[in-house]
Enzyme design. Structure first.
Site, PDB file in Angstrom:
ATOM      1  N   TYR A  73     -21.423  -9.772 -28.325  1.00 40.52           N
ATOM      2  CA  TYR A  73     -21.568 -10.744 -29.409  1.00 40.52           C
ATOM      3  C   TYR A  73     -22.994 -11.276 -29.395  1.00 40.52           C
ATOM      4  CZ  TYR A  73     -16.569 -11.215 -30.476  1.00 40.52           C
ATOM      5  OH  TYR A  73     -15.281 -10.988 -30.875  1.00 40.52           O
ATOM      6  N   ASP A 106     -13.182 -14.975 -36.880  1.00 46.15           N
ATOM      7  CA  ASP A 106     -12.806 -16.127 -37.691  1.00 46.15           C
ATOM      8  C   ASP A 106     -13.496 -16.123 -39.048  1.00 46.15           C
ATOM      9  OD1 ASP A 106     -11.107 -17.173 -35.793  1.00 46.15           O
ATOM     10  OD2 ASP A 106     -12.606 -18.497 -34.921  1.00 46.15           O
TER      11      ASP A 106
END
Length: 246
Positions: A110, A52
């Site tokens: 992540y 994003d």
């Protein structure tokens, strides 16, 4: 045609995300623009996944097909010479044509960074959380996320997927200098899943929830029962692994 795999790092601060969009500059658009100049025709790239706006990457994996005969390693220097300074090609490798950056990924890692003090120079690279946190409570909460679960409660309602079952192999809280880092390794992640998990675990750390509440949230399969969504700028796509998982 030859298939080239790239490992790419980028600072997502000034981008509207990875994927090409009609409004706003994106990582994909920048890389495809440079490849089009090199090939003198459009070149489509495929990534391991989308990030994003304001999300960063140290190990995004991309592939594309090329008719150019230059050695794969020369793509590193050629691309970096034309890409903006906040996008860096770290490695290039020729692959078999069966390699697929998205569908071949077995594990993704992540990391989410937070700081507990204000720092104007690092404000784009770690979220600031100034209230007191219990590391022990957060670690207990993270342990409850490990395993194969339906993560509906930790994904956005609008996510366009029917199957929300994912496997998390590792989930831990690390202390590095003046930062707290939330590290996840999983088979894949739903849209906003990592940010929602982090936001919820932080709320465990401040005492709003108990570690045991994580199990109840997973069982509820309802986004409304979990915590807040952590802001995007603390999130990093760290690594993508294509080796078979035992």
């Amino acid at each position: 045609m030859r298939r080239i795999k790239l490992i790419v790092a980028y600072d997502g601060t000034h981008y509207a995300g990875y994927q090409v969009q009609p409004n706003g500059n994106t990582i994909q658009a920048e890389i495809e623009s440079v490849l089009a100049r090199m090939h003198r025709h459009p070149v489509k790239i495929i990534a391991s996944g989308r990030t994003d706006a304001r999300v960063h990457a140290l190990g995004q994996v991309i592939h594309f097909d090329t008719t150019l005969e230059m050695p794969a390693e020369r793509f590193v220097k050629a691309l970096n010479a034309m890409l903006p300074d906040d996008i860096l090609v770290k490695q290039a490798e020729e692959m078999d044509d069966t390699f697929h950056a998205r569908y071949g990924a077995k594990r993704k890692e992540y990391r989410y960074h937070i700081r507990q003090t204000e720092d104007p120079f690092r404000r784009h690279y770690a979220a600031t959380v100034t209230y007191k946190l219990s590391l022990e409570a957060m670690r207990q909460a993270m342990e409850r996320l490990i395993g194969t679960h339906d993560f509906t409660s930790f994904s956005v309602t609008k996510a366009e997927v029917e199957d929300r079952v994912r496997t998390i192999y590792e989930a831990e809280v690390l202390e590095m200098g003046d930062e707290i880092i939330f590290r996840f390794v999983g088979s894949g992640f739903l849209y906003n899943q990592v940010r929602i998990m982090v936001g919820t675990v932080i709320e465990v750390g401040r005492g709003k929830y108990q570690p045991a509440d994580i199990t109840q949230m997973l069982e509820a399969k309802d986004r409304r029962v979990a915590g807040i969504t952590a802001p995007p700028h603390g999130l990093y796509l760290w690594n993508v692994n294509y080796e078979k998982v035992d």
